[in-house]
Design an enzyme around this catalytic site. Structure first.
Site, PDB file in Angstrom:
ATOM      1  N   ALA A 131       0.764  -1.330   0.066  1.00 51.60           N
ATOM      2  CA  ALA A 131      -0.019   0.241  -0.082  1.00 51.60           C
ATOM      3  C   ALA A 131       0.764   1.398   0.108  1.00 51.60           C
ATOM      4  O   ALA A 131       0.266   2.288  -0.196  1.00 51.60           O
ATOM      5  CB  ALA A 131      -0.838   0.095   1.275  1.00 51.60           C
ATOM      6  N   GLY A 170       2.393   3.057  -5.816  1.00 53.28           N
ATOM      7  CA  GLY A 170       1.451   2.363  -7.077  1.00 53.28           C
ATOM      8  C   GLY A 170      -0.102   2.158  -6.806  1.00 53.28           C
ATOM      9  O   GLY A 170      -0.685   2.908  -6.386  1.00 53.28           O
ATOM     10  N   ARG A 200       6.295  -2.748   3.589  1.00 53.16           N
ATOM     11  CA  ARG A 200       7.783  -2.695   4.333  1.00 53.16           C
ATOM     12  C   ARG A 200       8.115  -1.569   4.778  1.00 53.16           C
ATOM     13  O   ARG A 200       8.755  -1.277   5.637  1.00 53.16           O
ATOM     14  CB  ARG A 200       8.642  -3.067   3.132  1.00 53.16           C
ATOM     15  CG  ARG A 200       8.531  -4.849   3.219  1.00 53.16           C
ATOM     16  CD  ARG A 200       9.710  -5.246   2.138  1.00 53.16           C
ATOM     17  NE  ARG A 200       9.563  -5.090   1.048  1.00 53.16           N
ATOM     18  CZ  ARG A 200      10.743  -5.031   0.108  1.00 53.16           C
ATOM     19  NH1 ARG A 200      11.783  -5.804   0.439  1.00 53.16           N
ATOM     20  NH2 ARG A 200      10.723  -4.413  -1.059  1.00 53.16           N
ATOM     21  N   VAL A 212       5.495  -9.285   3.019  1.00 58.47           N
ATOM     22  CA  VAL A 212       4.642 -10.381   2.655  1.00 58.47           C
ATOM     23  C   VAL A 212       5.537 -11.782   2.482  1.00 58.47           C
ATOM     24  O   VAL A 212       4.842 -12.938   2.455  1.00 58.47           O
ATOM     25  CB  VAL A 212       3.675 -10.074   1.602  1.00 58.47           C
ATOM     26  CG1 VAL A 212       2.586  -9.154   1.925  1.00 58.47           C
ATOM     27  CG2 VAL A 212       4.523  -9.832   0.408  1.00 58.47           C
ATOM     28  N   TYR A 216       9.315 -13.180 -13.779  1.00 60.43           N
ATOM     29  CA  TYR A 216       8.198 -12.331 -13.483  1.00 60.43           C
ATOM     30  C   TYR A 216       6.905 -12.731 -14.202  1.00 60.43           C
ATOM     31  O   TYR A 216       5.633 -13.011 -13.571  1.00 60.43           O
ATOM     32  CB  TYR A 216       8.426 -10.989 -13.977  1.00 60.43           C
ATOM     33  CG  TYR A 216       7.220 -10.112 -13.902  1.00 60.43           C
ATOM     34  CD1 TYR A 216       6.836  -9.685 -12.430  1.00 60.43           C
ATOM     35  CD2 TYR A 216       6.564  -9.657 -14.850  1.00 60.43           C
ATOM     36  CE1 TYR A 216       5.894  -9.008 -12.292  1.00 60.43           C
ATOM     37  CE2 TYR A 216       5.408  -8.797 -14.783  1.00 60.43           C
ATOM     38  CZ  TYR A 216       5.077  -8.422 -13.376  1.00 60.43           C
ATOM     39  OH  TYR A 216       3.899  -7.525 -13.273  1.00 60.43           O
ATOM     40  N   PRO A 271      -3.422  -5.902 -15.167  1.00 56.62           N
ATOM     41  CA  PRO A 271      -2.814  -4.558 -16.155  1.00 56.62           C
ATOM     42  C   PRO A 271      -1.795  -4.977 -17.069  1.00 56.62           C
ATOM     43  O   PRO A 271      -0.872  -5.860 -16.787  1.00 56.62           O
ATOM     44  CB  PRO A 271      -2.356  -3.547 -14.861  1.00 56.62           C
ATOM     45  CG  PRO A 271      -2.645  -4.300 -13.712  1.00 56.62           C
ATOM     46  CD  PRO A 271      -2.823  -5.978 -14.021  1.00 56.62           C
ATOM     47  N   PHE A 303       6.859   0.880 -10.728  1.00 56.64           N
ATOM     48  CA  PHE A 303       7.266  -0.454 -11.139  1.00 56.64           C
ATOM     49  C   PHE A 303       8.612  -0.714 -11.907  1.00 56.64           C
ATOM     50  O   PHE A 303       9.364  -1.519 -11.708  1.00 56.64           O
ATOM     51  CB  PHE A 303       5.966  -0.953 -12.242  1.00 56.64           C
ATOM     52  CG  PHE A 303       6.383  -2.480 -12.777  1.00 56.64           C
ATOM     53  CD1 PHE A 303       5.971  -3.523 -12.091  1.00 56.64           C
ATOM     54  CD2 PHE A 303       6.912  -2.490 -14.087  1.00 56.64           C
ATOM     55  CE1 PHE A 303       6.138  -4.646 -12.555  1.00 56.64           C
ATOM     56  CE2 PHE A 303       6.938  -3.787 -14.417  1.00 56.64           C
ATOM     57  CZ  PHE A 303       6.419  -5.051 -13.678  1.00 56.64           C
TER      58      PHE A 303
END
Length: 251
Positions: free
Chosen positions: A9, A12, A33, A58, A150, A180, A187
């Site tokens: 959060a 982005g 983080r 996470v 990725y 997206p 990014f």
């Protein structure tokens, strides 16, 4: 009042989603983080909605389990999980890519989604309401040079979302995968490890998606009538489309 928990959060798509749901008056649980950035976001959004921020990686299974199982009572019944934490690292071909980068992408994009989903899903099933929104990517369906791991991680997110839907048949819990294409956020800066010039070249001469575009879609899919489940959405800027199949020709 509904409660949304958003991973990644601090920037982005995640930050844009936080602002969008704050305007709707939802309770916000915001994780990332970078605690300092979260604190700034909390100060911005607190006048609009209740906010609880958590410094959380996470990738850390034990931390995810401990943190999400001990949310304050006001925020404990999460109605919507937005798995937004994720990243791409590097654009080298597979035979030159960094294994450390590959590990980081797998740990964040796959394991992070698994850990957060597994922590909150039992409560949703028990309450017979809830929604998991995963932020995937067009890279999960369409390969490109340098996308290797990725793209593989986002293919996992796509299939994981589908299988969650299969497992949740008979409950009122919804699952959506939003995919997206090119979007101008942090990014590319992250992908190229802070190289601003290289990151900006990705968007030169284009009008890419922006974070708010994806946040608007997340709000839409999560505020439809409870009988409606949007399984997946693939979204690109009009500046982006599919290319011809590559053909190597000997000189």
């Amino acid at each position: 009042m509904q409660t949304v928990l958003i991973t990644g959060a601090s920037s982005g798509f995640g930050a844009a989603c936080a602002r969008a749901f704050a305007k709707l008056g939802w309770r916000l649980v915001l994780t990332a983080r970078r605690k300092g950035v979260l604190d700034e976001l909390e100060r911005e959004l607190a006048p609009l909605a209740p906010v609880h921020v958590l410094a959380l990686d996470v990738r850390d299974r034990a931390a995810v389990e401990a943190t999400l199982s001990s949310l304050p009572s006001e925020f404990s019944e999460v109605d919507l999980l937005v798995n937004s934490a994720g990243l791409a690292l590097g654009l080298e071909p597979a035979h030159k890519a960094s294994l450390d980068d590959w590990d980081t992408m797998v740990d964040t994009n796959i394991k992070g989604v698994m850990y957060c989903t597994r922590a909150l899903l039992p409560g949703m099933v028990a309450r017979n309401r809830g929604h998991i929104v995963n932020i995937g990517s067009v890279a999960g369906s369409w390969p490109y040079p340098g996308g290797n791991v990725y793209g593989g991680t986002k293919a996992f997110v796509q299939q994981f979302s589908r299988n969650l839907r299969a497992d949740l048949l008979g409950t009122a819990v919804r699952v959506t995968n939003i995919e997206p294409g090119m979007a101008e956020t942090e990014f590319s800066k992250v992908r190229f490890k802070g190289n601003e010039e290289q990151a900006q070249r990705v968007y030169t001469g284009t009008e890419p998606l922006v974070a708010q575009d994806i946040a608007d879609i997340v709000v839409w899919v999560s505020t439809l009538p409870s009988r409606v489940n949007i399984n997946s959405i693939e979204v690109m800027s009009v500046s982006q489309s599919w290319a011809p199949l590559a053909v190597h020709r000997e000189k």
